[in-house]
Enzyme design. Structure first.
Site, mmCIF file in Angstrom:
data_model
loop_
_atom_site.group_PDB
_atom_site.id
_atom_site.type_symbol
_atom_site.label_atom_id
_atom_site.label_comp_id
_atom_site.label_asym_id
_atom_site.label_seq_id
_atom_site.Cartn_x
_atom_site.Cartn_y
_atom_site.Cartn_z
ATOM 1 N N GLY A 156 0.818 -1.217 0.000
ATOM 2 C CA GLY A 156 0.000 0.000 0.000
ATOM 3 C C GLY A 156 0.845 1.258 0.000
ATOM 4 C CG ASP A 173 -9.223 -2.468 7.030
ATOM 5 O OD1 ASP A 173 -8.968 -2.623 8.239
ATOM 6 O OD2 ASP A 173 -10.047 -3.172 6.408
HETATM 7 N N1 SAM Z 1 -9.501 -4.762 10.664
HETATM 8 C C1 SAM Z 1 -8.229 -5.259 10.897
HETATM 9 C C2 SAM Z 1 -7.566 -4.889 12.177
HETATM 10 O O1 SAM Z 1 -7.586 -3.711 12.569
HETATM 11 O O2 SAM Z 1 -7.042 -5.773 12.820
HETATM 12 C C3 SAM Z 1 -7.353 -5.127 9.704
HETATM 13 C C4 SAM Z 1 -7.790 -6.160 8.753
HETATM 14 S S1 SAM Z 1 -7.012 -6.408 7.243
HETATM 15 C C5 SAM Z 1 -7.072 -8.149 7.201
HETATM 16 C C6 SAM Z 1 -5.313 -5.980 7.418
HETATM 17 C C7 SAM Z 1 -4.513 -6.321 6.166
HETATM 18 O O3 SAM Z 1 -3.436 -5.396 5.985
HETATM 19 C C8 SAM Z 1 -3.870 -7.686 6.172
HETATM 20 O O4 SAM Z 1 -4.551 -8.541 5.287
HETATM 21 C C9 SAM Z 1 -2.422 -7.454 5.724
HETATM 22 O O5 SAM Z 1 -1.943 -8.416 4.822
HETATM 23 C C10 SAM Z 1 -2.539 -6.063 5.115
HETATM 24 N N2 SAM Z 1 -1.272 -5.322 5.072
HETATM 25 C C11 SAM Z 1 -0.308 -5.248 6.018
HETATM 26 N N3 SAM Z 1 0.693 -4.464 5.591
HETATM 27 C C12 SAM Z 1 0.359 -4.028 4.345
HETATM 28 C C13 SAM Z 1 0.998 -3.195 3.384
HETATM 29 N N4 SAM Z 1 2.204 -2.639 3.612
HETATM 30 N N5 SAM Z 1 0.347 -2.951 2.224
HETATM 31 C C14 SAM Z 1 -0.868 -3.493 1.962
HETATM 32 N N6 SAM Z 1 -1.511 -4.309 2.832
HETATM 33 C C15 SAM Z 1 -0.906 -4.570 4.004
#
Ligand code: SAM
Length: 292
Positions: A156, A173
């Site tokens: 991201g 998120d």
């Molecule tokens: N609602 C949740 C919480 O607060 O615990 C967050 C849920 S969502 C599943 C979080 C997502 O962020 C994960 O699937 C993870 O793989 C993704 N994520 C972590 N770092 C990231 C990055 N640098 N870029 C994009 N996605 C990322």
């Protein structure tokens, strides 16, 4: 009789005694959230994290990354509705939205309830989270294949760096600030978000528990205040997150989330226009953190 016996598993009978197994989240390490489980539905080690889907007794299915609950059937709607509808009911015409992280799809589901939205982009680093959500969490992931949704697998941070003045609303998120999520809590990332937003854009970041991550909330709020003219934290309740009281921080180039709120006809279970406004009335301890 209940015996705490590990992170995942089934109830067993040993010597005529019922042993119930519990999922225990001990992050932060000094306190634990325990959910009685029926079993592990899926588990794998992805390129980025340990991924599990568990079937709980009272909270339905839950997605667990690196031992931390990300979303559960019982309360995911609270988190996703509050993260999405507060900024989308503040912006007068939200058409192009970006979700960073959010691979479970709950944010996308809520975004697509808004008729004004033409495109919702999901920038998720771990494609296995999306695959697991589609297979095991159908209620949360149900709109990931909608024609208005574009899924992009990648970091991201890099995504916002590559886009200028493109989005009306950006939602962070993310996981907790560990592993690949660390960069999503940095000032450089928030500057990238500012640049990726149009001139009247709005960003919302999940900013964790004020009990256990007060320093992070203060740091993120301070960083955003150095970049955006309007920055406001709001609160909600999340039974399956540590401490239950949860914060989001909204940063806006133009519109105040309370004064500019629009009443939109939405099918929700938690969000209401009244709650939208009320969520910005902060408990003293949260006010002290963000005003410090
Ligand atoms: N609602 C949740 C919480 O607060 O615990 C967050 C849920 S969502 C599943 C979080 C997502 O962020 C994960 O699937 C993870 O793989 C993704 N994520 C972590 N770092 C990231 C990055 N640098 N870029 C994009 N996605 C990322």
């Amino acid at each position: 009789m209940s015996i705490i016996a590990g992170r995942t598993g089934n109830m067993t009978i040993v010597g005529g005694m019922e042993l119930h197994l519990w999922f225990i989240e001990d992050e932060p390490p000094g306190m634990a959230l325990a959910l009685k489980v029926k079993g592990t539905v899926h588990r794998e080690k992805t390129d980025y994290q340990d991924l599990a889907v568990i079937e709980t007794v009272d909270a339905g299915r839950a997605l667990v990354l690196d031992g931390c609950i990300q979303t559960s059937d019982m309360d995911e709607f609270i988190y996703h509705e509050m993260m999405v509808h507060v900024p989308l009911c503040t912006h007068p015409l939200p058409e192009k939205i970006l979700v960073i992280g959010g691979g479970d799809g709950g944010g996308i589901r809520e975004i697509l309830k808004h008729d004004s939205v033409k495109k919702a982009v999901l920038a998720e680093i771990d494609e296995r989270v999306i695959a697991a959500a589609k297979k095991y969490l159908p209620n949360t992931s149900c709109k990931l294949d909608d024609p208005r949704c574009q899924v992009m697998i990648g970091d991201g941070f890099e995504h916002v760096r590559a886009h200028q003045r493109e989005y009306d609303v950006i939602l962070c998120d993310s996981t907790d600030p560990i592993g690949p999520g660390v960069v999503l809590f940095t000032e450089e990332f928030y500057r990238g978000i500012y640049n990726a937003l149009k001139d009247d854009g709005i960003c919302v970041a999940q900013t964790e528990s004020p009990f256990f991550y007060g320093d992070l909330l203060a740091r993120v709020s301070g960083a955003l205040k150095g970049i955006f003219p309007i920055v406001k934290t709001y609160v909600t309740v999340m039974p399956t997150y540590p401490g239950a009281l949860w914060t989001f921080t909204l940063a806006s180039k133009k519109y105040d989330p309370v004064e500019s709120m629009r009443v939109v006809d939405l099918e929700t279970k938690y969000y209401t226009p009244e709650l939208h406004k009320a969520s910005f009335v902060l408990p003293r301890m949260v006010k002290d953190i963000v005003e410090a």
